[in-house]
Design a protein around this motif. Structure first.
Motif, short mmCIF file in Angstrom:
data_model
loop_
_atom_site.label_atom_id
_atom_site.label_comp_id
_atom_site.label_asym_id
_atom_site.label_seq_id
_atom_site.Cartn_x
_atom_site.Cartn_y
_atom_site.Cartn_z
N LEU A 10 -23.16 -64.92 4.94
CA LEU A 10 -24.36 -64.06 5.68
C LEU A 10 -24.94 -65.13 6.81
CD1 LEU A 10 -26.14 -61.83 5.74
CD2 LEU A 10 -27.61 -62.85 3.92
N ASN A 11 -24.78 -64.71 7.90
CA ASN A 11 -25.31 -65.21 9.28
C ASN A 11 -25.05 -66.76 9.21
OD1 ASN A 11 -26.50 -62.91 9.99
ND2 ASN A 11 -28.39 -63.30 8.81
N GLU A 12 -23.71 -67.04 9.55
CA GLU A 12 -23.07 -68.20 9.33
C GLU A 12 -22.16 -68.56 10.92
OE1 GLU A 12 -24.42 -70.74 7.80
OE2 GLU A 12 -24.90 -69.88 5.62
N GLY A 42 -22.77 -58.19 5.68
CA GLY A 42 -23.74 -57.92 6.42
C GLY A 42 -24.63 -58.49 7.20
N SER A 43 -23.91 -59.53 7.94
CA SER A 43 -24.54 -60.46 8.93
C SER A 43 -25.07 -59.83 9.99
CB SER A 43 -23.64 -61.55 9.17
OG SER A 43 -23.03 -62.57 8.24
N THR A 44 -26.13 -60.45 10.56
CA THR A 44 -26.80 -59.78 11.74
C THR A 44 -26.75 -60.51 12.89
OG1 THR A 44 -28.84 -60.62 10.94
CG2 THR A 44 -28.62 -58.50 10.29
N ASP A 45 -25.99 -61.62 12.91
CA ASP A 45 -25.79 -62.64 14.11
C ASP A 45 -24.04 -62.26 14.49
OD1 ASP A 45 -24.14 -63.60 12.22
OD2 ASP A 45 -24.99 -65.72 12.29
N ASP A 46 -23.60 -62.94 14.99
CA ASP A 46 -22.33 -62.96 15.52
C ASP A 46 -21.11 -63.45 14.50
OD1 ASP A 46 -21.20 -61.66 17.97
OD2 ASP A 46 -20.55 -63.57 18.56
N SER A 47 -21.33 -63.47 13.52
CA SER A 47 -20.34 -63.85 12.44
C SER A 47 -19.14 -63.13 12.49
CB SER A 47 -20.84 -63.92 11.07
OG SER A 47 -21.80 -64.91 10.69
N ARG A 68 -23.79 -53.43 4.87
CA ARG A 68 -25.21 -53.99 5.15
C ARG A 68 -24.85 -55.25 3.81
NH1 ARG A 68 -27.83 -52.99 0.30
NH2 ARG A 68 -27.21 -51.10 -0.66
N ASN A 69 -26.08 -55.95 3.61
CA ASN A 69 -26.25 -57.20 2.88
C ASN A 69 -26.14 -56.42 1.24
OD1 ASN A 69 -28.31 -58.93 1.35
ND2 ASN A 69 -26.66 -59.83 2.07
N PHE A 70 -24.96 -56.69 0.52
CA PHE A 70 -25.07 -56.15 -0.87
C PHE A 70 -25.06 -57.45 -1.81
CE2 PHE A 70 -23.14 -52.62 1.19
CZ PHE A 70 -23.58 -51.49 0.71
N GLY A 71 -24.97 -58.70 -1.26
CA GLY A 71 -25.24 -59.82 -2.25
C GLY A 71 -23.86 -60.54 -2.55
N LYS A 72 -24.06 -61.80 -2.73
CA LYS A 72 -22.92 -62.82 -2.89
C LYS A 72 -21.82 -62.16 -4.22
CE LYS A 72 -21.67 -67.69 -3.46
NZ LYS A 72 -22.20 -68.91 -3.37
N SER A 73 -22.48 -61.74 -4.99
CA SER A 73 -21.68 -61.24 -6.11
C SER A 73 -20.58 -60.29 -5.68
CB SER A 73 -22.29 -60.75 -7.31
OG SER A 73 -23.02 -61.84 -7.85
N GLN A 74 -21.17 -59.25 -4.90
CA GLN A 74 -20.45 -58.21 -4.57
C GLN A 74 -19.40 -58.68 -3.49
OE1 GLN A 74 -22.56 -56.87 -7.06
NE2 GLN A 74 -23.87 -57.49 -5.41
#
Length: 319
Positions: A10-12, A42-47, A68-74
């Motif tokens: 996420l955003n890395e 669901g990153s919002t940067d340029d990942s 969208r962001n659903f979480g690491k488990s998903q």
């Protein structure tokens, strides 16, 4: 043997090129056949654009992007579903997990026949109050509750046999307790390896107090599911019987006192004036509700359908 490396993120965007180059270097040095699955949660940067560019350079790079962001488990669940390797490695995208640990983890699975090997970041570089202390508390509680004696449940760097990841369901925020899920599924050979922990190089930690609270709630959930997930009536029914017993004893005591007073001629107090009357009534109502909860749990268990827990927007090099 083939390796699947699953990396939820996420955003890395800043870490991804360096991480990819490091992994490729380790793969070439050890002559591994591999695939790298980046799961963009669901990153919002340029990942995602970075992942697309890496896939053009290296056909072994594959990607999944959530709407969208659903979480690491998903994210891990999606990666597990697509992974094709005989051995699966999971690691974080923030460069705090070292790809140089992969050969050691791989050997423990292939040569020592472990079903799952969890990394142990014995020396950590995280903030003591916001992450180290909560992690120690998590690990202590998880050991006591699950009977899986690992020092670091939270470490994202883990290795699995393919059969393990295909037979466990990771939901909610259960990624912390995958070793417990594996044990409950019947995979008993779970090991641990001390791994290097590196300070975060780019960006900020995604850890917050909400994850601390949610982690403990998930620990309670996994404890319950491991013991009563297949037989909820055993728990709720037993609790219901206990409440009924309390209610019947209280009722019996009230009736006995009432009869004694009737025969002695001193019965001047209404039954409803006795506090035990309300204890008996409440106990029987609660007992009935617990029985109903048990029945409903059994019905749901037998009729439930697997629900889609995330939505995928795009995929790279996956069919």
């Amino acid at each position: 043997m083939n390796l699947s490396i699953i990396i939820p993120l996420l955003n890395e965007q800043e870490s991804l090129p360096e991480l990819h180059s490091w992994i490729v270097k380790v793969m070439k040095e050890n002559n591994y056949s591999y695939e790298i699955l980046f799961i963009d949660d669901g990153s919002t940067d340029d990942s995602w654009n970075t992942i697309e560019n890496l896939s053009k350079e290296n056909s072994c790079v594959k990607g999944i992007r959530f709407l969208r962001n659903f979480g690491k488990s998903q994210a891990l669940h999606a990666g597990f579903a697509k992974a094709q390797g005989d051995v699966i490695i999971t690691m974080d995208a923030d460069l705090q997990d070292s790809p140089d640990e992969i050969p050691g983890l791989f050997k423990m699975v292939t040569e020592e026949n472990f079903d799952l090997v969890s990394g142990w970041k014995k020396k950590r570089y995280d903030h003591v109050v916001t992450k180290n202390l909560p992690s120690k508390l998590f690990n202590w509680a998880a050991r006591k509750t699950s009977g899986v004696y690992l020092n670091d449940f939270n470490c994202g760097l883990k290795a699995y046999k393919n059969v393990v990841i295909k037979n466990i369901e990771v939901s909610g925020e259960m990624h912390r307790y995958i070793p417990v899920l594996a044990k409950n599924a019947g995979f008993g050979k779970i090991g641990e390896k001390v791994v290097i922990h590196q300070a975060r190089k780019y960006g900020e930690s995604k850890f917050g107090m909400s994850r601390f609270v949610n982690g403990f709630l998930d620990l309670i959930t996994i404890w319950f599911l491991s013991r009563y997930g297949k037989r909820p009536m055993h728990l709720f029914g037993a609790a219901g019987v206990l409440m009924f017993i309390i209610g019947f004893l209280a009722t019996g005591f009230i009736i006995t006192i009432k009869l004694i007073k009737l025969y002695s001629g001193f019965d001047t107090i209404l039954v409803t004036s006795n506090p035990l009357f309300y204890i008996a009534l409440t106990s029987m109502i609660i007992g009935t509700q617990l029985f109903l909860a048990g029945f409903l749990g059994e019905i749901i268990l037998r009729t439930k359908n697997n629900e889609e827990r995330y939505k995928i927007a795009s995929e790279i090099n996956l069919q």
